[in-house]
Design a protein around this motif. Structure first.
Motif, PDB file in Angstrom:
ATOM      1  N   ASN A   2      44.392  41.726  45.301  1.00 52.97           N
ATOM      2  CA  ASN A   2      44.166  43.159  45.333  1.00 52.97           C
ATOM      3  C   ASN A   2      45.355  43.894  44.726  1.00 52.97           C
ATOM      4  N   ASP A   3      45.453  43.937  43.367  1.00 56.65           N
ATOM      5  CA  ASP A   3      46.552  44.622  42.714  1.00 56.65           C
ATOM      6  C   ASP A   3      46.013  45.401  41.527  1.00 56.65           C
ATOM      7  N   ILE A   4      46.899  46.184  40.885  1.00 57.76           N
ATOM      8  CA  ILE A   4      46.466  47.044  39.789  1.00 57.76           C
ATOM      9  C   ILE A   4      45.904  46.231  38.629  1.00 57.76           C
ATOM     10  N   ARG A   9      41.186  44.684  35.368  1.00 62.61           N
ATOM     11  CA  ARG A   9      40.323  43.617  34.850  1.00 62.61           C
ATOM     12  C   ARG A   9      38.879  43.802  35.316  1.00 62.61           C
ATOM     13  N   ASP A  10      38.749  44.232  36.584  1.00 64.14           N
ATOM     14  CA  ASP A  10      37.408  44.335  37.181  1.00 64.14           C
ATOM     15  C   ASP A  10      36.719  45.662  36.873  1.00 64.14           C
ATOM     16  N   GLY A  11      37.472  46.619  36.307  1.00 61.65           N
ATOM     17  CA  GLY A  11      36.871  47.920  36.012  1.00 61.65           C
ATOM     18  C   GLY A  11      36.700  48.798  37.227  1.00 61.65           C
ATOM     19  N   ASN A  12      37.549  48.618  38.239  1.00 62.18           N
ATOM     20  CA  ASN A  12      37.437  49.386  39.489  1.00 62.18           C
ATOM     21  C   ASN A  12      38.180  50.713  39.328  1.00 62.18           C
ATOM     22  N   VAL A  14      37.898  53.679  40.861  1.00 60.81           N
ATOM     23  CA  VAL A  14      38.336  54.342  42.092  1.00 60.81           C
ATOM     24  C   VAL A  14      39.656  53.754  42.578  1.00 60.81           C
ATOM     25  N   ALA A  15      39.733  52.425  42.580  1.00 63.55           N
ATOM     26  CA  ALA A  15      40.961  51.764  43.037  1.00 63.55           C
ATOM     27  C   ALA A  15      42.132  52.075  42.107  1.00 63.55           C
ATOM     28  N   VAL A  16      41.865  52.155  40.807  1.00 58.28           N
ATOM     29  CA  VAL A  16      42.919  52.496  39.850  1.00 58.28           C
ATOM     30  C   VAL A  16      43.429  53.903  40.109  1.00 58.28           C
ATOM     31  N   LYS A  17      42.522  54.855  40.350  1.00 56.08           N
ATOM     32  CA  LYS A  17      42.931  56.238  40.631  1.00 56.08           C
ATOM     33  C   LYS A  17      43.773  56.323  41.893  1.00 56.08           C
ATOM     34  N   PHE A  35      51.531  41.487  30.831  1.00 58.03           N
ATOM     35  CA  PHE A  35      50.346  42.277  30.508  1.00 58.03           C
ATOM     36  C   PHE A  35      50.412  43.541  31.363  1.00 58.03           C
ATOM     37  N   SER A  36      50.390  44.700  30.723  1.00 59.31           N
ATOM     38  CA  SER A  36      50.377  45.955  31.466  1.00 59.31           C
ATOM     39  C   SER A  36      48.940  46.263  31.894  1.00 59.31           C
ATOM     40  N   PRO A  37      48.746  47.230  32.807  1.00 61.58           N
ATOM     41  CA  PRO A  37      47.377  47.638  33.141  1.00 61.58           C
ATOM     42  C   PRO A  37      46.569  48.021  31.902  1.00 61.58           C
TER      43      PRO A  37
END
Length: 447
Positions: A2-4, A9-12, A14-17, A35-37
């Motif tokens: 569970n990290d940025i 990678r998963d296209g989440n 909401v979690a990125v925001k 590898f950056s976000p």
């Protein structure tokens, strides 16, 4: 996991925001392979995440351990819309990786015709060869190779092959994605590999150095008698300066906190300060550039004013604004004064509001005072002059506070800028606008 990086990678989205809204999170950090976000979002094809990362200030030309940029990843996977988007954000179309491959090489390797054509249209050179002597078009199918060659010729390119030369094709725009383990640390001064003194001011000495893989600046504070209490206050106050989540704020990455030295650590910024650009360099700052600078500064200040509680002892002036890649302004958190630093002394008074010079710090409206300082920055950018340069710091402060001395707006200034300056410099602090109110005005001036 569970990290940025997993979220990107998963296209989440909401979690990125949520992750980006934490000011301590650095969107330009890298994973184990740097590898950056943005690398991951471009590789996996998540346009919505690419857009929010770019809007928050992701480094467009960050390189991973293999020297791939996000544009390499988008070209390799054939994500055409993402490739177009990041090219618009000034991605380096001729960046080479450790094998000498450019994004055009990858587009041709994968036979991604639309991506390859877009790259050539935007300046990708077809004749660059990688370490193995292969040009990009040599790996494309015949029809695509002919089309790319014809496009390049029509754009005036020299079609001769260009032998691999790492030093030629790695431009100054490249930066390493930052290893996240560098942040939030208390380190020893000897580990910073300091190379030379950049500046010496009333508050301390600024040195350039290297911390791990990153070029840094260490500001060694001038502090008399470093006590355990000062060390504790230094650590507690530094925690609020780790603002990694806004493109117009330059965070403090770490500190040196020892009985011998107190120092802040920030990323090295190639362009230097706004003061340097305006008064000590040959860089042209015309009306359009001044408006862009002003918009960046207002964006950063609007964000800082949204924090609760507001960061104390931040006095903006052109010496505290840094100019990063692409001429982007960043407010330098390393220039925030700590509570134990000369609490009764004021410096750079030419940029300070009258009430800030007349009253105690806790008795002024900081947001209104910052708006006055912003108006002086506007004046400084359009005149290219140092305000009240003929006066000492004390003389300047006394005359602004007690004698009503103000900058004079010369003729020939844009009427829109002139009006904005006057609004922001209202003698009544309660009538000055907030930064979120002037951003739409600045946006209209850019158009």
């Amino acid at each position: 996991m569970n990290d940025i990086f997993s979220h990107c990678r998963d296209g989440n989205l909401v979690a990125v925001k949520v992750w980006l809204d934490n000011t301590e999170n650095d969107l330009n950090q890298g994973d184990d392979h740097l590898f950056s976000p943005l690398h991951w979002a471009c590789r996996e094809g998540h346009m919505h995440i690419v857009e929010i990362l770019l809007n928050r200030g992701a480094r467009i030309n960050a390189a991973n351990m293999g020297d791939d940029t996000p544009l390499h990843n988008a070209a390799q996977m054939g994500h055409f819309e993402i490739l177009k988007k990041i090219i618009k954000y000034n991605a380096d179309v001729n960046a080479i990786n450790e094998h000498g491959n450019t994004p055009l090489h990858y587009a041709c390797f994968g036979q991604h015709a639309a991506c390859a054509e877009e790259l050539v249209t935007n300046g990708a050179t077809v004749g660059i060869c990688n370490k193995f002597g292969q040009s990009s078009v040599s790996k494309a199918r015949p029809m695509l190779a002919r089309k790319l060659t014809e496009m390049a010729a029509s754009l005036g390119q020299d079609l001769n092959q260009i032998a691999y030369n790492q030093n030629v094709w790695k431009g100054t725009t490249r930066t390493r994605a930052k290893n996240e383990t560098l942040h939030h640390e208390n380190v020893e001064l000897t580990k910073l590999n300091l190379k030379g003194k950049i500046a010496s001011t009333h508050s301390g000495e600024t040195w350039r150095g290297r911390w791990g893989q990153q070029e840094i600046v260490a500001k060694i504070l001038k502090v008399r008698d470093i006590t355990s209490r000062k060390m504790r206050e230094f650590h507690e106050e530094y925690l609020r300066l780790r603002i990694f989540s806004h493109p117009n704020v330059l965070p403090v990455m770490g500190i040196v906190n020892s009985p011998k030295n107190l120092a802040t650590i920030s990323g090295y910024v190639m362009g230097g300060s706004l003061y340097h650009v305006l008064h000590e360099s040959t860089v042209t700052v015309d009306h359009s550039r001044a408006v862009l600078f002003a918009t960046d500064i207002a964006n950063g200040m609007s964000f800082l004013h949204s924090l609760e509680p507001i960061i104390p002892r931040l006095h903006i002036n052109s010496k505290h604004i840094m100019i990063e890649d692409g001429m982007q302004c960043k407010i330098n958190m390393a220039d925030v004064k700590f509570s134990f630093q000369e609490p009764n002394k004021l410096h750079n008074t030419a940029w300070m509001a009258p009430e800030a010079l007349q009253r105690k710090h806790e008795n002024i409206n900081r947001k209104s005072a910052d708006m006055w300082s912003f108006s002086i920055l506007l004046w400084e950018m359009v005149t290219r002059e140092v305000p009240f340069s003929d006066l000492s710091n004390m003389e300047c402060g006394m005359q602004i506070a007690l004698e009503g001395m103000r900058v004079s707006i010369p003729p020939g200034i844009s009427p829109h800028i002139c009006k904005l300056m006057k609004i922001c410099m209202n003698e009544d602090p309660t009538k000055r606008p907030k930064f979120d109110m002037i951003l739409p005005i600045l946006q209209k001036m850019k158009n």
